[in-house]
Structure formats: C-alpha cells, structure tokens
Design a protein around this motif. Structure first.
Motif, PDB file in Angstrom:
ATOM      1  N   THR A  61      11.814  11.729   7.877  1.00 45.25           N
ATOM      2  CA  THR A  61      11.482  11.916   9.400  1.00 45.25           C
ATOM      3  C   THR A  61       9.843  11.506   9.598  1.00 45.25           C
ATOM      4  O   THR A  61       9.152  11.190   8.881  1.00 45.25           O
ATOM      5  N   ALA A  62       9.719  11.491  11.008  1.00 43.63           N
ATOM      6  CA  ALA A  62       8.133  11.108  11.026  1.00 43.63           C
ATOM      7  C   ALA A  62       7.248  12.087  10.508  1.00 43.63           C
ATOM      8  O   ALA A  62       6.181  11.825  10.050  1.00 43.63           O
ATOM      9  N   GLU A  63       7.517  13.338  10.566  1.00 45.47           N
ATOM     10  CA  GLU A  63       6.812  14.469  10.115  1.00 45.47           C
ATOM     11  C   GLU A  63       6.957  14.423   8.540  1.00 45.47           C
ATOM     12  O   GLU A  63       5.749  14.627   7.851  1.00 45.47           O
ATOM     13  N   GLY A  64       7.986  14.143   7.970  1.00 46.05           N
ATOM     14  CA  GLY A  64       7.945  13.823   6.523  1.00 46.05           C
ATOM     15  C   GLY A  64       7.341  12.821   5.812  1.00 46.05           C
ATOM     16  O   GLY A  64       6.832  12.952   5.040  1.00 46.05           O
ATOM     17  N   ASP A  65       7.293  11.528   6.828  1.00 49.85           N
ATOM     18  CA  ASP A  65       6.520  10.419   6.327  1.00 49.85           C
ATOM     19  C   ASP A  65       5.041  10.904   6.086  1.00 49.85           C
ATOM     20  O   ASP A  65       4.171  10.588   5.323  1.00 49.85           O
TER      21      ASP A  65
END
Length: 293
Positions: A61-65
């Motif tokens: 996800t964007a947060e994971g990236d």
C-alpha cells in the motif's frame, strides 16, 4: 518516541522486499503463518494496512511503500557500519590484563596520551581482580606486580620498581620524619592478601620496631578499599611511590616518613604468545614500559 519492535519490522521488510510471504519466511527461517502474524500485528499497531494480500505475490500500500523505503535506507546504513567494523583488522585491538589498582591509580590518567599518539589502536582493559575465571592467555599484554623471577612470560619489561612509603590523609596525620616508633604508634592499615600480607614487616625491617599485629578492622583484602580507607583518613597505608604519585601531587595523600624501602618487586608489562602476530600489542607494550622513565 515509540519503541521499535524489530521482530515485526524485520518480518515486514522481508515480505516487502520479496513481495511474497513464503519467500520471506524461508529467508528468516520461520513458518509462513508466523510471518503473516507479525505483519498483521505491525499493521494493527500502526492502524493502517501495509500490504495487499494477493496470490501469488503481495503488493505494498502507499503506507507500506513509505515504511519499506525508510526501513531499506536504515538497514543499508546499519549494514555499511557493520561491514566497516568487521573490516577493521584485529591487530588494532590490544587486550590488556591488569589490576584495578594499577589501572585506577596510574594507567587511566596516562592512557589518553597513548590514544592521542595511536588513534588507530583500541585498548581493551580487563581486570583480573576477583575474576578467577579469566585466563591470562586471553590477553595480549599482562601487567603484573611481582619479582622478576616469577614473571609469566620471557618478554617482559619493568614499568617501575617498588618503593614502599607510608602515606595518609593530610588533615588527619602529620609526618614523623625518621621516628619509626611514632609511626608504629599510629593507626596502621594492612593489605592482607598474597605477597602484600607482610609489607609492614618489610618496611620496618632493619629498625628497632616490630610491626604491630593488626586488628580485624585494620586488615583489608581489596586494594581499592584499602586505598579508600586512607583517603578517608581512617589510617596509614603503605604505598608505592610511583603508583601514588598523582595522589601525592594532588594533595589527597602525603608522605608520613622520610624512610623509604626499595624491594626487588615491581610492576612489569609482559607480552603473551597471543601478541606474537599483533604489532599493536608491541607498540602498547613499549609505551607502557616507558611510562616511569
């Protein structure tokens, strides 16, 4: 700042790098469900989804990236530091086995001089006081107090000889000159272990004075406690002129008699077989052996 849970972060970093739970589990040598639980726990802690669980691969996800990029940078920096540490040659570390007394009263005040001259050499000090399990062959340099005939290695050098002098607190005791009877009437403290058990007998030998028998309160088994008792004004101790020179110069102790007794004993630096292929150990050995010149 929140505490970092490296167990969870390591699991997430592996999955994010492989984008696959099974490959991440194999790398970390754990079961795949364990990796999945750790990532889920990290997501719960952060309150966001870090991975989209698809088959066969996962997606960030964007947060994971965002988290993965930060972790990758940090892990890379840690890896670089570890590699630099591992790349430092072992010969630049010198293990020195000594006593607390010698280290505290003499060596520590002078070690900065060595480090200034040899910034590439790291000195690891190990005290053998009350550490019977420590073996001398684990050190490169031994610093011992003994007679020359008893030295543990053939490659040895005298740092300084023993010169016995009585010392005490300047606010409690006054010098007695050469009056040994007046000295013997004072509160004499005894270091009662090993070869030091008869130091006062050695000091009074050749005079008309017989060393008075110490009471239990006047006997010490620890050199540092023995020294502290003198610094506290509790009594007079026998010291080694060179070892106590800094304390004498600072006025924390004073000489209480004009009589001094030279013996065959002294402090010696000894190179061990471990130091045979360690040029830095030879450098330190030569330096410490010349300190009292």
């Amino acid at each position: 700042m929140a505490a970092l849970n490296w167990k969870l972060l390591t699991a997430f970093e592996a999955v994010a790098r492989h984008l696959n739970f099974t490959r991440a589990a194999n790398e970390l040598n754990v079961q795949q469900p364990s990796i999945s639980r750790r990532v889920a726990e990290l997501e719960a802690e952060l309150g966001v989804k870090l991975l989209v669980r698809t088959r066969p691969n996962a997606a960030l996800t964007a947060e994971g990236d965002q988290l993965y990029r930060a972790l990758s940078k940090g892990i890379s920096q840690v890896s670089d530091v570890m590699n630099r540490i591992k790349a430092q040659p072992d010969r630049n570390v010198v293990v020195v086995n000594t006593t607390i007394g010698f280290a505290s009263c003499f060596l520590m005040q002078r070690l900065a001089q060595f480090r200034l001259k040899h910034p590439d050499i790291a000195i690891e000090l190990v005290s053998r006081d009350q550490n019977e399990a420590y073996k001398s062959e684990q050190a490169d340099v031994l610093i011992v107090f003994d007679e020359p005939k008893n030295l543990p290695t053939s490659q040895s050098a005298r740092i300084f000889s023993e010169k016995l002098i009585p010392v005490g607190h300047p606010d409690v005791f006054r010098p007695v000159g050469d009056d040994m009877e007046a000295l013997a009437d004072r509160e004499l403290l005894h270091l009662s272990t090993g070869m030091h058990a008869h130091d006062w007998d050695i000091y009074f030998k050749g005079t008309d004075i017989v060393s008075p028998a110490p009471s239990s309160e006047q006997k010490f088994t620890s050199f540092m406690v023995y020294l502290q008792a003198a610094l506290n004004g509790e009594g007079i101790i026998l010291g080694w002129e060179t070892l106590f020179q800094d304390l004498l110069d600072q006025g924390q102790l004073i000489r209480l008699s004009s009589r001094e007794v030279q013996t065959e004993r002294g402090y010696f630096s000894c190179l061990t077989h471990r130091a045979d292929n360690n040029p830095s150990a030879l450098t330190f050995w030569r330096w410490v052996s010349s300190l009292a010149d």
